[in-house]
Design a protein around this motif. Structure first.
Motif, short mmCIF file in Angstrom:
data_model
loop_
_atom_site.label_atom_id
_atom_site.label_comp_id
_atom_site.label_asym_id
_atom_site.label_seq_id
_atom_site.Cartn_x
_atom_site.Cartn_y
_atom_site.Cartn_z
N THR A 176 0.82 -1.22 0.00
CA THR A 176 0.00 0.00 0.00
C THR A 176 0.85 1.26 0.00
O THR A 176 0.64 2.18 -0.81
CB THR A 176 -0.94 0.01 1.22
N ARG A 179 2.68 2.34 -3.33
CA ARG A 179 1.96 2.72 -4.55
C ARG A 179 2.15 4.20 -4.89
O ARG A 179 2.20 4.57 -6.06
CB ARG A 179 0.47 2.39 -4.40
N GLN A 180 2.24 5.03 -3.88
CA GLN A 180 2.51 6.45 -4.09
C GLN A 180 3.64 6.83 -3.14
O GLN A 180 3.57 6.58 -1.95
CB GLN A 180 1.27 7.29 -3.78
N ASP A 205 3.40 -10.74 -1.53
CA ASP A 205 2.38 -9.70 -1.41
C ASP A 205 1.53 -9.98 -0.17
O ASP A 205 0.89 -11.02 -0.06
CB ASP A 205 1.51 -9.69 -2.66
N SER A 432 7.73 -7.22 -8.89
CA SER A 432 6.59 -6.33 -8.66
C SER A 432 6.80 -5.00 -9.37
O SER A 432 7.77 -4.29 -9.09
CB SER A 432 6.40 -6.11 -7.16
N ILE A 434 5.09 -2.41 -8.84
CA ILE A 434 4.92 -1.38 -7.81
C ILE A 434 6.25 -1.10 -7.12
O ILE A 434 6.63 0.06 -6.91
CB ILE A 434 3.84 -1.81 -6.79
#
Length: 495
Positions: A176, A179-180, A205, A432, A434
């Motif tokens: 989470t 992601r940003q 994950d 990944s 991400i």
């Protein structure tokens, strides 16, 4: 070993049977027969009687064929002579099976009763600190989000569990926060890998595992853990023996259901399927080098390096192709190099680098030629930049242990220490997108630090004016010259 396993092993030895022959008779893979004989494994209850009947027939035939009935009665006095040989063996096996099941149930109940609940914070920490550091080949399994642990104030009580040399760690990671942004989290993750570079980490994950709270160390120690909103442990259930084993198996099963994010790799993995070739098929790259500087090497050092590598470095043609690929990439691609000031100075002084899979020591003359080649390439390709990080001005943290190789679609890490000491994974590959994007943002974040300075083609004349003479004298006036430091693949010294 169970009573059943001990009896089965005695029957195999008494009849001189091969395990594969026993496996053919009962219709199981030979690995199962081996585990019945040598490990704490039993046939499934619904098939146990059928297995025992087949074993009775098999061993009875073998004993009768060898004329060893009298010897059998002496070796196995508990087998009643009033029954047929096959039935007597089947009865012995069935009784041993029932005794083993009873013992396992009793042991499991005792282990469950030994499971301990701790709720006082200082007692939880003391108990965790008392767990021995895992040894080589042992496994640590954690369904708790690794970042949550790394941010916790209670991490010091847990961290020794990840330090074991050659320990295999399987852990969950919540994506989470990646992601940003994710700069802080990526720094924590990289620091964890660097501190534990002699361990083998596989990340999964962690989505859907938030409520699991499982941590297992070794084969028979399992824990259920609860953490409060401040990241402190507020409850711990610790189980040993069969109950601990059950928690371990549950934790591994839950992780195995999740996608792998990061995993260890060896040089042959990087060569297999053209992984490295595909990595360099892009036109944008970011490299962080904590040890030496293997890039922008002059063509003249290609053959000496390849000759120094030996068979362990892989096919010479593959490494030569990699060298040619680099030549093409550095002519036209956008490349950002990140270097620690300390590692740059160490390379200038020692000449130690790691080219692909080959540790190598550049001679003084080769280092001068390398610097000249770097200058020519930077002047020819204005999209090459160097970001030099001043170690003394950086926040305190673990010494970087992995080189970072990043393109828009691939990311892998390389450990110089594993090549030099033989301990730990040589590579990590990241699966990944991400994490790949977060790593790119993290490296770009380094550019904004006051401890970071950028150098590109515009700085070449000034750098040459200020430092060129000093570097030239350092590399040409050293006592003994090149004779003291010939190019070789000898021990390049500690990191």
């Amino acid at each position: 070993m169970t009573e059943y396993g001990a009896l089965l092993r005695r029957l195999v030895d008494f009849t001189g049977s091969k395990l594969y022959a026993v496996a053919d008779e009962v219709g199981y893979d030979v690995s199962y027969i081996s585990k019945w004989c040598n490990k704490d494994l039993l046939p499934a209850p619904k098939t146990a009687h059928t297995v025992d009947v087949a074993l009775g027939r098999f061993f009875g035939d073998a004993i009768r064929r060898d004329g060893a009935e009298a010897a059998f009665d002496t070796a196995f006095p508990g087998a009643g002579a009033q029954e047929g040989l096959e039935s007597r063996i089947t009865t012995l096996l069935s009784e041993a099976y029932d005794a083993s099941v009873h013992h396992r149930t009793a042991t499991g109940s005792a282990a469950a009763s030994e499971a301990e609940l701790l709720v006082r914070h200082h007692e939880i920490l003391e108990r965790l600190r008392a767990i021995p550091t895992p040894g080589k080949g042992e496994t640590v399994i954690c369904t708790i989000d690794l970042l949550t642990l790394l941010k916790s104030r209670d991490l010091p009580a847990l961290e020794h569990l990840f330090h074991g040399k050659g320990v295999h760690i399987h852990a969950a990671l919540d994506l989470t926060s990646f992601r940003q942004g994710g700069q802080e989290e990526m720094g924590l993750l990289y620091g964890f890998l660097s501190r534990n570079r002699e361990s083998f980490l596989t990340l999964y994950d962690g989505a859907g595992l938030e409520r699991e709270g499982l941590l297992a160390v070794g084969e028979h120690c399992g824990m259920l853990m609860s953490m409060d909103g401040r990241g402190e442990l507020d409850a711990l259930v610790m189980a040993q023996g069969a109950a601990g084993t059950h928690l371990r198996e549950t934790a591994m099963a839950r992780l195995s259901e999740r996608p792998v994010l990061l995993s260890p790799a060896q040089p042959e993995d990087m060569r297999r399927g053209g992984y490295r070739t595909d990595f360099y098929s892009r036109d944008q790259f970011q490299f962080f080098s904590p040890y030496g500087f293997e890039f922008l090497l002059p063509p003249s050092v290609c053959e000496p390096i390849l000759q120094a590598g030996g068979p362990a470095a892989g096919p010479v043609w593959d490494l030569r192709r990699l060298f040619i690929t680099w030549e093409e990439v550095f002519q036209k691609s956008h490349i950002d190099f990140y270097l620690l000031k300390s590692s740059l100075l160490r390379y200038l002084d020692s000449g130690e680098l790691l080219f692909a899979d080959i540790p190598y020591r550049m001679s003084y003359a080769q280092r001068l030629e390398h610097l000249e080649n770097i200058k020519e390439r930077v002047l020819a390709n204005h999209d090459i930049r160097f970001f030099v990080l001043d170690d003394d001005a950086l926040p305190p943290g673990p010494q970087p242990g992995f080189g970072v190789y990043l393109s828009p679609k691939k990311l892998f890490l390389k450990s110089p220490g594993a090549y030099l000491t033989g301990e730990g994974p040589m590579f990590y590959t990241v699966q990944s997108d991400i994490l790949i994007q977060a790593a790119q943002r993290y490296l770009e974040h380094l550019q904004s630090l006051s401890a970071c300075r950028c150098f590109d083609h515009r700085e070449v004349p000034e750098l040459e004016r200020r430092y060129g003479g000093m570097i030239y004298r350092m590399l040409t006036m050293h006592p003994g010259g090149d004779s003291e430091h010939p190019a070789s693949a000898g021990d390049p010294g500690p990191l």
